[in-house]
Design a protein around this motif. Sequence first.
Motif, PDB file in Angstrom:
ATOM      1  N   GLY A 155     -10.965 -13.313 -61.268  1.00 31.02           N
ATOM      2  CA  GLY A 155     -11.280 -12.417 -60.667  1.00 31.02           C
ATOM      3  C   GLY A 155     -10.544 -10.849 -61.220  1.00 31.02           C
ATOM      4  O   GLY A 155      -9.745 -10.891 -61.992  1.00 31.02           O
ATOM      5  N   ALA A 156     -10.707  -9.916 -60.228  1.00 31.70           N
ATOM      6  CA  ALA A 156     -10.027  -8.692 -61.039  1.00 31.70           C
ATOM      7  C   ALA A 156      -8.738  -8.479 -60.225  1.00 31.70           C
ATOM      8  O   ALA A 156      -7.872  -8.385 -61.200  1.00 31.70           O
ATOM      9  N   PHE A 157      -8.262  -9.080 -59.021  1.00 33.24           N
ATOM     10  CA  PHE A 157      -6.986  -8.926 -58.464  1.00 33.24           C
ATOM     11  C   PHE A 157      -6.592 -10.401 -57.921  1.00 33.24           C
ATOM     12  O   PHE A 157      -5.758 -10.777 -57.288  1.00 33.24           O
ATOM     13  N   GLY A 158      -7.718 -11.384 -57.960  1.00 34.14           N
ATOM     14  CA  GLY A 158      -7.423 -13.091 -57.554  1.00 34.14           C
ATOM     15  C   GLY A 158      -8.625 -13.748 -57.176  1.00 34.14           C
ATOM     16  O   GLY A 158      -9.707 -12.954 -57.363  1.00 34.14           O
ATOM     17  N   ALA A 159      -8.392 -14.781 -57.083  1.00 29.63           N
ATOM     18  CA  ALA A 159      -9.683 -15.697 -57.124  1.00 29.63           C
ATOM     19  C   ALA A 159     -10.679 -15.156 -55.887  1.00 29.63           C
ATOM     20  O   ALA A 159     -12.095 -15.498 -55.919  1.00 29.63           O
ATOM     21  N   ASP A 160     -10.148 -14.786 -54.839  1.00 28.63           N
ATOM     22  CA  ASP A 160     -10.913 -14.301 -53.680  1.00 28.63           C
ATOM     23  C   ASP A 160     -11.996 -13.404 -53.999  1.00 28.63           C
ATOM     24  O   ASP A 160     -12.935 -12.932 -53.299  1.00 28.63           O
ATOM     25  N   ASP A 161     -11.936 -12.547 -55.074  1.00 30.12           N
ATOM     26  CA  ASP A 161     -12.747 -11.640 -55.684  1.00 30.12           C
ATOM     27  C   ASP A 161     -14.202 -12.072 -56.094  1.00 30.12           C
ATOM     28  O   ASP A 161     -15.057 -11.512 -55.991  1.00 30.12           O
ATOM     29  N   TRP A 162     -14.141 -13.451 -56.226  1.00 27.78           N
ATOM     30  CA  TRP A 162     -15.617 -14.171 -56.502  1.00 27.78           C
ATOM     31  C   TRP A 162     -16.198 -14.409 -55.197  1.00 27.78           C
ATOM     32  O   TRP A 162     -17.502 -15.054 -55.183  1.00 27.78           O
ATOM     33  N   ASN A 163     -15.776 -13.766 -53.941  1.00 28.67           N
ATOM     34  CA  ASN A 163     -16.640 -13.795 -52.645  1.00 28.67           C
ATOM     35  C   ASN A 163     -17.549 -12.585 -52.985  1.00 28.67           C
ATOM     36  O   ASN A 163     -18.795 -12.718 -52.007  1.00 28.67           O
ATOM     37  N   LEU A 164     -17.712 -11.944 -53.843  1.00 27.30           N
ATOM     38  CA  LEU A 164     -18.731 -10.635 -54.243  1.00 27.30           C
ATOM     39  C   LEU A 164     -19.797 -11.510 -54.768  1.00 27.30           C
ATOM     40  O   LEU A 164     -20.803 -10.742 -54.649  1.00 27.30           O
ATOM     41  N   ASN A 165     -19.578 -12.603 -55.333  1.00 24.66           N
ATOM     42  CA  ASN A 165     -20.822 -13.244 -55.996  1.00 24.66           C
ATOM     43  C   ASN A 165     -21.583 -14.111 -55.066  1.00 24.66           C
ATOM     44  O   ASN A 165     -21.035 -14.905 -54.130  1.00 24.66           O
ATOM     45  N   ILE A 166     -22.852 -13.874 -55.020  1.00 27.23           N
ATOM     46  CA  ILE A 166     -23.800 -14.689 -53.890  1.00 27.23           C
ATOM     47  C   ILE A 166     -23.787 -16.225 -54.164  1.00 27.23           C
ATOM     48  O   ILE A 166     -24.158 -16.928 -53.098  1.00 27.23           O
ATOM     49  N   TYR A 167     -23.288 -16.724 -55.351  1.00 30.05           N
ATOM     50  CA  TYR A 167     -23.085 -18.405 -55.603  1.00 30.05           C
ATOM     51  C   TYR A 167     -21.945 -18.876 -55.089  1.00 30.05           C
ATOM     52  O   TYR A 167     -21.721 -19.907 -54.699  1.00 30.05           O
ATOM     53  N   PHE A 168     -20.761 -17.865 -55.071  1.00 28.10           N
ATOM     54  CA  PHE A 168     -19.361 -18.358 -54.926  1.00 28.10           C
ATOM     55  C   PHE A 168     -18.774 -17.805 -53.417  1.00 28.10           C
ATOM     56  O   PHE A 168     -17.919 -18.175 -53.208  1.00 28.10           O
ATOM     57  N   ASN A 169     -19.552 -17.048 -53.062  1.00 28.36           N
ATOM     58  CA  ASN A 169     -19.005 -16.478 -51.703  1.00 28.36           C
ATOM     59  C   ASN A 169     -18.779 -17.638 -50.445  1.00 28.36           C
ATOM     60  O   ASN A 169     -19.668 -18.649 -50.661  1.00 28.36           O
ATOM     61  N   CYS A 170     -18.222 -17.329 -49.523  1.00 28.29           N
ATOM     62  CA  CYS A 170     -17.707 -18.601 -48.562  1.00 28.29           C
ATOM     63  C   CYS A 170     -18.448 -18.108 -47.222  1.00 28.29           C
ATOM     64  O   CYS A 170     -17.968 -18.737 -46.226  1.00 28.29           O
ATOM     65  N   GLN A 252      -3.128 -23.736 -54.898  1.00 28.86           N
ATOM     66  CA  GLN A 252      -4.253 -23.166 -55.818  1.00 28.86           C
ATOM     67  C   GLN A 252      -4.047 -22.918 -57.443  1.00 28.86           C
ATOM     68  O   GLN A 252      -4.552 -23.378 -58.463  1.00 28.86           O
ATOM     69  N   GLN A 253      -2.648 -22.662 -57.567  1.00 25.40           N
ATOM     70  CA  GLN A 253      -2.373 -22.291 -59.093  1.00 25.40           C
ATOM     71  C   GLN A 253      -2.082 -23.590 -59.872  1.00 25.40           C
ATOM     72  O   GLN A 253      -1.878 -23.539 -60.906  1.00 25.40           O
ATOM     73  N   THR A 254      -1.918 -24.617 -59.203  1.00 26.56           N
ATOM     74  CA  THR A 254      -2.124 -26.204 -59.954  1.00 26.56           C
ATOM     75  C   THR A 254      -3.498 -26.221 -60.504  1.00 26.56           C
ATOM     76  O   THR A 254      -3.305 -26.973 -61.648  1.00 26.56           O
ATOM     77  N   TYR A 255      -4.426 -25.832 -60.071  1.00 30.64           N
ATOM     78  CA  TYR A 255      -5.864 -25.921 -60.459  1.00 30.64           C
ATOM     79  C   TYR A 255      -6.637 -24.961 -60.810  1.00 30.64           C
ATOM     80  O   TYR A 255      -7.358 -25.163 -61.867  1.00 30.64           O
ATOM     81  N   ILE A 256      -6.178 -23.836 -60.464  1.00 30.70           N
ATOM     82  CA  ILE A 256      -6.826 -22.448 -60.883  1.00 30.70           C
ATOM     83  C   ILE A 256      -5.666 -21.281 -61.186  1.00 30.70           C
ATOM     84  O   ILE A 256      -4.743 -21.384 -60.641  1.00 30.70           O
ATOM     85  N   TYR A 257      -6.344 -20.400 -61.975  1.00 25.93           N
ATOM     86  CA  TYR A 257      -5.279 -19.161 -62.172  1.00 25.93           C
ATOM     87  C   TYR A 257      -5.671 -18.247 -60.961  1.00 25.93           C
ATOM     88  O   TYR A 257      -6.649 -18.040 -60.638  1.00 25.93           O
ATOM     89  N   THR A 258      -4.388 -17.863 -60.537  1.00 31.11           N
ATOM     90  CA  THR A 258      -4.442 -17.192 -59.312  1.00 31.11           C
ATOM     91  C   THR A 258      -4.249 -15.543 -59.466  1.00 31.11           C
ATOM     92  O   THR A 258      -4.511 -15.010 -58.552  1.00 31.11           O
ATOM     93  N   LYS A 259      -3.620 -15.354 -60.647  1.00 30.11           N
ATOM     94  CA  LYS A 259      -3.569 -13.863 -60.906  1.00 30.11           C
ATOM     95  C   LYS A 259      -4.721 -13.283 -61.380  1.00 30.11           C
ATOM     96  O   LYS A 259      -5.692 -13.930 -61.841  1.00 30.11           O
ATOM     97  N   GLY A 260      -4.937 -12.077 -60.855  1.00 30.82           N
ATOM     98  CA  GLY A 260      -6.102 -11.144 -61.349  1.00 30.82           C
ATOM     99  C   GLY A 260      -6.313 -10.768 -62.831  1.00 30.82           C
ATOM    100  O   GLY A 260      -5.098 -10.733 -63.372  1.00 30.82           O
ATOM    101  N   CYS A 261      -7.231 -10.291 -63.302  1.00 31.91           N
ATOM    102  CA  CYS A 261      -7.310 -10.004 -64.785  1.00 31.91           C
ATOM    103  C   CYS A 261      -6.993  -8.558 -64.835  1.00 31.91           C
ATOM    104  O   CYS A 261      -6.439  -8.392 -66.098  1.00 31.91           O
ATOM    105  N   VAL A 262      -6.915  -7.634 -63.763  1.00 40.31           N
ATOM    106  CA  VAL A 262      -6.354  -6.369 -64.032  1.00 40.31           C
ATOM    107  C   VAL A 262      -5.076  -6.370 -64.169  1.00 40.31           C
ATOM    108  O   VAL A 262      -4.451  -6.056 -65.158  1.00 40.31           O
ATOM    109  N   PRO A 263      -3.850  -6.999 -63.382  1.00 42.30           N
ATOM    110  CA  PRO A 263      -2.750  -7.259 -63.467  1.00 42.30           C
ATOM    111  C   PRO A 263      -2.418  -8.195 -64.999  1.00 42.30           C
ATOM    112  O   PRO A 263      -1.258  -7.682 -65.777  1.00 42.30           O
ATOM    113  N   GLN A 264      -2.957  -8.857 -65.209  1.00 42.67           N
ATOM    114  CA  GLN A 264      -2.907  -9.855 -66.531  1.00 42.67           C
ATOM    115  C   GLN A 264      -3.125  -8.987 -67.677  1.00 42.67           C
ATOM    116  O   GLN A 264      -2.335  -8.860 -68.667  1.00 42.67           O
ATOM    117  N   PHE A 265      -3.744  -8.019 -67.633  1.00 45.81           N
ATOM    118  CA  PHE A 265      -4.207  -7.104 -68.676  1.00 45.81           C
ATOM    119  C   PHE A 265      -3.276  -6.242 -68.840  1.00 45.81           C
ATOM    120  O   PHE A 265      -2.837  -5.736 -69.975  1.00 45.81           O
TER     121      PHE A 265
END
Length: 308
Positions: A155-170, A252-265
Amino acid sequence: MSGKHYKGPEVSCCIKYFIFGFNIIFWLLGIAFLGIGLWAWSEKGVLSNISSITDLGGFDPVWLFLVVGGVMFILGFAGCIGALRENTFLLKFFSVFLGIIFFLELTAGVLAFVFKDWIKDQLNFFINNNIRAYRDDIDLQNLIDFTQEYWYCCGAFGADDWNLNIYFNCTDGNPSRERCGVPFSCCTKDPAEDVINTQCGYDVRVKPGGLHKNSVFVLQQGCLCVSVQIIFTLSTRSCVSVHVCVYKETEQQTYIYTKGCVPQFEKWLQDNLTVVAGIFIGIALLQIFGICLAQNLVSDIEAVRASW
């Protein structure tokens, strides 16, 4: 008198054929980029339905090939033919066009340094906009997956940004099997796995409070597993149990990347600042060198014509 001759101004063959050789490579590369872009659009059916260009909500990576290829083709053509035919108009066009590109690059660099926060906001908006269109275009999907895998982000700043997608939102009304999940590119990689597990991101963002009230919670293999009873009404009523793993935020960090792509960039940019600066300086010097050579060749051609 017969042993003497007048030596007037001449066009430098070294400069002429250096510009020609350098630009013919650019010209061919531009044709290749344009060809790849048009082929990609043809495969996606865009060329047969031009109106579909505006249908994609996110960024189509094919545009990158077309724009870069178009610029390289125009520059290569002007420099190559201008040098070979000693055409001052094409050579001047080459110099001015290259100068405009250099000026735009310089302006973009200064603005990016001065308005860092605004650039960060725009990058966040750009990524989130493309998250919404993740499943709409295969090229965009591959670009996002590559970005998340390369920078170990989600995501941009974290995994919860994927709530913006209709297939991945909660949301409760989301029937997708990918609900409360993330793409496989967000998953941490197991070196022992030879085959990519494309379902590794399923249910990693499920919260216990959002599950069925009759769910049974059991701690298993580092995650909270839930047995949910779902009743299907067909000709008769029947029950099935569905097991869903609920990961705590700290796990979560054991299974997925929890950091966003903006800070990682930003981190990647800081770690590789010398290399990035060196690349930009090298490109700028090449552009300045090309402008100087073209102007030198124009001066030689005009001097020869003036001596006629």
